[in-house]
Write a protein that holds these residues in place. Structure first.
Motif, PDB file in Angstrom:
ATOM      1  N   LEU A   1       0.824  -1.202   0.000  1.00 20.18           N
ATOM      2  CA  LEU A   1       0.000   0.000   0.000  1.00 20.18           C
ATOM      3  C   LEU A   1       0.862   1.258   0.000  1.00 20.18           C
ATOM      4  O   LEU A   1       1.824   1.373   0.758  1.00 20.18           O
ATOM      5  N   ILE A   2       0.511   2.215  -0.848  1.00 18.87           N
ATOM      6  CA  ILE A   2       1.152   3.524  -0.845  1.00 18.87           C
ATOM      7  C   ILE A   2       0.249   4.482  -0.083  1.00 18.87           C
ATOM      8  O   ILE A   2      -0.863   4.788  -0.512  1.00 18.87           O
ATOM      9  N   CYS A   3       0.696   4.928   1.060  1.00 20.17           N
ATOM     10  CA  CYS A   3      -0.057   5.867   1.889  1.00 20.17           C
ATOM     11  C   CYS A   3       0.919   6.579   2.818  1.00 20.17           C
ATOM     12  O   CYS A   3       1.641   5.899   3.546  1.00 20.17           O
ATOM     13  N   PRO A   4       0.979   7.888   2.748  1.00 14.78           N
ATOM     14  CA  PRO A   4       0.164   8.785   1.917  1.00 14.78           C
ATOM     15  C   PRO A   4       0.551   8.712   0.441  1.00 14.78           C
ATOM     16  O   PRO A   4       1.644   8.277   0.105  1.00 14.78           O
ATOM     17  N   ILE A   5      -0.367   9.138  -0.413  1.00 16.30           N
ATOM     18  CA  ILE A   5      -0.085   9.170  -1.839  1.00 16.30           C
ATOM     19  C   ILE A   5       0.474  10.536  -2.216  1.00 16.30           C
ATOM     20  O   ILE A   5       0.192  11.545  -1.579  1.00 16.30           O
ATOM     21  N   GLY A   6       1.289  10.547  -3.267  1.00 13.45           N
ATOM     22  CA  GLY A   6       1.825  11.810  -3.756  1.00 13.45           C
ATOM     23  C   GLY A   6       2.735  12.511  -2.777  1.00 13.45           C
ATOM     24  O   GLY A   6       2.912  13.726  -2.846  1.00 13.45           O
ATOM     25  N   ALA A   7       3.339  11.766  -1.874  1.00 13.78           N
ATOM     26  CA  ALA A   7       4.182  12.372  -0.825  1.00 13.78           C
ATOM     27  C   ALA A   7       5.603  12.540  -1.340  1.00 13.78           C
ATOM     28  O   ALA A   7       6.477  11.720  -1.088  1.00 13.78           O
ATOM     29  N   GLN A   8       5.848  13.597  -2.090  1.00  8.61           N
ATOM     30  CA  GLN A   8       7.148  13.837  -2.701  1.00  8.61           C
ATOM     31  C   GLN A   8       7.913  14.972  -2.021  1.00  8.61           C
ATOM     32  O   GLN A   8       8.844  15.531  -2.596  1.00  8.61           O
ATOM     33  N   GLY A   9       7.507  15.318  -0.804  1.00 14.42           N
ATOM     34  CA  GLY A   9       8.221  16.356  -0.079  1.00 14.42           C
ATOM     35  C   GLY A   9       7.679  17.742  -0.272  1.00 14.42           C
ATOM     36  O   GLY A   9       8.169  18.701   0.329  1.00 14.42           O
ATOM     37  N   SER A  10       6.655  17.899  -1.093  1.00 14.63           N
ATOM     38  CA  SER A  10       6.071  19.216  -1.312  1.00 14.63           C
ATOM     39  C   SER A  10       5.073  19.528  -0.206  1.00 14.63           C
ATOM     40  O   SER A  10       4.315  18.660   0.228  1.00 14.63           O
ATOM     41  N   GLY A  11       5.048  20.769   0.226  1.00 18.45           N
ATOM     42  CA  GLY A  11       4.068  21.195   1.206  1.00 18.45           C
ATOM     43  C   GLY A  11       2.810  21.757   0.582  1.00 18.45           C
ATOM     44  O   GLY A  11       1.902  22.194   1.296  1.00 18.45           O
ATOM     45  N   ASP A  12       2.741  21.759  -0.730  1.00 15.15           N
ATOM     46  CA  ASP A  12       1.593  22.319  -1.451  1.00 15.15           C
ATOM     47  C   ASP A  12       0.476  21.276  -1.492  1.00 15.15           C
ATOM     48  O   ASP A  12       0.640  20.196  -2.057  1.00 15.15           O
ATOM     49  N   LYS A  13      -0.641  21.587  -0.885  1.00 15.79           N
ATOM     50  CA  LYS A  13      -1.740  20.632  -0.792  1.00 15.79           C
ATOM     51  C   LYS A  13      -2.912  20.976  -1.714  1.00 15.79           C
ATOM     52  O   LYS A  13      -4.020  20.469  -1.537  1.00 15.79           O
ATOM     53  N   ARG A  14      -2.678  21.813  -2.711  1.00 20.36           N
ATOM     54  CA  ARG A  14      -3.738  22.063  -3.681  1.00 20.36           C
ATOM     55  C   ARG A  14      -4.041  20.771  -4.444  1.00 20.36           C
ATOM     56  O   ARG A  14      -3.120  20.000  -4.761  1.00 20.36           O
TER      57      ARG A  14
END
Length: 275
Positions: A231-244
């Motif tokens: 399982l991938i969780c969290p998803i899209g966790a690439q170090g960016s703080g932008d949550k848009r």
């Protein structure tokens, strides 16, 4: 009628441009092809000077009335590219049978596209569909809320259903599943159903490391010890703080495409550990 169908049905001569052989580094793989008309084209063999020269040669072939030609192109400084490889490009004037064959190949390729199911048509789910509609996947947006599905303008398949786990069970082998519904319990139901398939190429769950740990305990206690390492969780966790939503979706699409295009035996994605 698809864009390719319209292109192939238009009047005027057409040439098929195909990379028939690739040695060393190249912008595209052997077998990729595009179609060229007197003033139009469809598809790509990688762009750059290679494609520019191939298009010019194809149009010259059409103008001469020739049936076929083969180009041997070094991808080096002499043509303004730095790939370093060498390719053979086959140019073929297309007849009626060739056009039918091109449509058949396109239909086969479309049927073989990997499926990406998005469970949840909220802000991030719709942003994912907006991006995936342009990529070589079969994207299916799934929700039990008709009003949320109606907000999506993406050209993807949609499913309105109270039983998303059935959609997961019926998905083709090798599908990817992105779970981001409006309800944590439903998230857990969908994620566990996807992990139980054993053939999913990607199973992602929106949330945090804390949510991942809660899901791990749920899977252990409620799903007969279901293993959650894939399982991938969290998803899209690439170090960016932008949550848009659009930014999160971009990172998730990169994860999904990496999983779908990974060569057999390559390293698997690293799942995030619990806090």
């Amino acid at each position: 009628m698809s864009t390719l169908d319209a292109f192939l049905s238009a009047p005027g001569p057409l040439a098929r441009v195909r990379l028939s052989r690739v040695r060393g580094s190249s912008p595209r793989e052997a077998g990729c092809e595009m179609y060229v008309g007197e003033t139009s084209r469809h598809g790509t063999i990688g762009g750059g000077q290679l494609e520019h020269r191939a298009i010019a040669a194809a149009r010259a072939l059409l103008a001469r009335g020739d049936l076929a030609e083969t180009l041997d192109v070094p991808l080096g400084p002499e043509i303004g590219q730095c790939c370093g490889g060498r390719v053979e490009v086959s140019l073929t004037r297309m007849g009626t049978t060739d056009r039918h064959a091109a449509r058949a190949r396109a239909a086969e390729e479309a049927a073989a596209l990997p499926t990406v199911q998005i469970h949840g048509a909220g802000h991030v789910g719709r942003a994912l569909a907006d991006l995936l509609q342009h990529l070589p996947v079969r994207c299916v947006l799934i929700d039990s809320r008709a009003e949320e599905l109606a907000l999506s303008a993406a050209r993807v398949e949609t499913r309105l259903t109270p039983l998303p786990e059935l959609e997961i069970a019926m998905a083709p082998p090798g599908s990817a599943f992105v779970v981001l519904t409006h309800d944590h319990a439903l998230d857990f139901l969908c994620a566990s159903a996807a992990l139980q398939r054993d053939d999913a190429r990607y199973v992602g769950l929106i949330g945090s490391a804390t949510k991942r740990e809660k899901f791990r305990r749920f899977a252990r206690d409620q799903c007969d010890g279901l293993e959650t390492h894939a399982l991938i969780c969290p998803i899209g966790a690439q170090g960016s703080g932008d949550k848009r939503p659009e930014v999160i979706a971009a990172f998730v699409v990169a994860e999904v495409l990496t999983a779908l295009t990974r060569q057999h035996g390559a390293a698997q994605p690293v799942a995030f550990a619990a806090e």
